[in-house]
Enzyme design. Sequence first.
Site, PDB file in Angstrom:
ATOM      1  N   ASP A  59      10.347  -0.924   6.738  1.00  0.00           N
ATOM      2  CA  ASP A  59      10.887  -1.907   5.462  1.00  0.00           C
ATOM      3  C   ASP A  59       9.853  -2.893   5.703  1.00  0.00           C
ATOM      4  O   ASP A  59      11.155  -4.167   5.483  1.00  0.00           O
ATOM      5  CB  ASP A  59      12.080  -1.785   5.298  1.00  0.00           C
ATOM      6  CG  ASP A  59      12.917  -2.417   3.936  1.00  0.00           C
ATOM      7  OD1 ASP A  59      11.635  -2.176   3.124  1.00  0.00           O
ATOM      8  OD2 ASP A  59      13.695  -2.241   3.635  1.00  0.00           O
ATOM      9  N   LYS A  61       8.543  -4.274   1.891  1.00  0.00           N
ATOM     10  CA  LYS A  61       8.378  -3.864   1.137  1.00  0.00           C
ATOM     11  C   LYS A  61       6.928  -5.282   1.141  1.00  0.00           C
ATOM     12  O   LYS A  61       7.278  -6.881   0.357  1.00  0.00           O
ATOM     13  CB  LYS A  61       9.186  -5.396   0.569  1.00  0.00           C
ATOM     14  CG  LYS A  61      11.041  -4.780   1.620  1.00  0.00           C
ATOM     15  CD  LYS A  61      12.108  -5.883   0.635  1.00  0.00           C
ATOM     16  CE  LYS A  61      13.554  -4.586   0.255  1.00  0.00           C
ATOM     17  NZ  LYS A  61      13.791  -4.379   2.346  1.00  0.00           N
ATOM     18  N   ASP A  64       1.415  -7.851  -3.289  1.00  0.00           N
ATOM     19  CA  ASP A  64       0.479  -8.981  -2.935  1.00  0.00           C
ATOM     20  C   ASP A  64       0.020  -7.886  -3.838  1.00  0.00           C
ATOM     21  O   ASP A  64      -0.893  -7.027  -4.545  1.00  0.00           O
ATOM     22  CB  ASP A  64      -0.234  -8.780  -1.407  1.00  0.00           C
ATOM     23  CG  ASP A  64      -0.585 -10.061  -1.619  1.00  0.00           C
ATOM     24  OD1 ASP A  64      -1.506 -10.905  -2.254  1.00  0.00           O
ATOM     25  OD2 ASP A  64      -1.115 -10.924  -0.456  1.00  0.00           O
TER      26      ASP A  64
END
Length: 224
Positions: A59, A61, A64
């Site tokens: 996880d 996340k 970019d």
Amino acid sequence: MSNPVYLALDLPQLRDAQELAGKVKAHIGGIKLGLEFFCAHGAHGIHTMASVGLPIFLDLKLHDIPNTVARAMQAIHVLEPAIVTVHASGGRAMMEDAKAAAGEHTRVVGVTTLTSLDDRDLERTGVSGSTHDQVLRLAELAQAAGLDGIVCSGQEVKSVHDQWHDGFFVVPGLRPAGTASGDQKRVVTPRQARDDGASVLVIGRPISRAENPLAAALEIESTL
């Protein structure tokens, strides 16, 4: 998936995380390792936890520009995660590139609205409408981008499931009946989330900080 519970293990000591996972492994379906764990223990920690013999949900996340996220996805191929998260708010191009760069057996899911946020929090960041509406918007975008599914709270998963019938839905911020919500603002019970269409139930503190983690895991499993 026989057991949809993924235990969130963001413990500061790698040995403690490994021991806890070993104690409850027969009563969970996988292990969720987040940003805190990855920053503390890196790839070595992921490989160590994989030795427990359960699927790994990484996880991170990711959020970019598309090229950077794609390269990050390529860099974690060696870790062979079962699930990886990116932020759906990163946009369609970013999600498309993330999915294209992911490993063959890795599900990529888009984080919609964090379970620590409510309508007022979104308003302060310039997002109009309710958290429910924002989740549905981002779910539609993630589906269009070709992701496997999304991350949302149990309060939205039924609506998303109705909209995206074959999606893969990860629901965090769950609390068994009678337990404290802590820093989570949009919580439901594991049973309710499962009934409403959740594919994966992310549960952390109700097990990891329980006086008897094995008993806590057994109790949650018995409700599913």
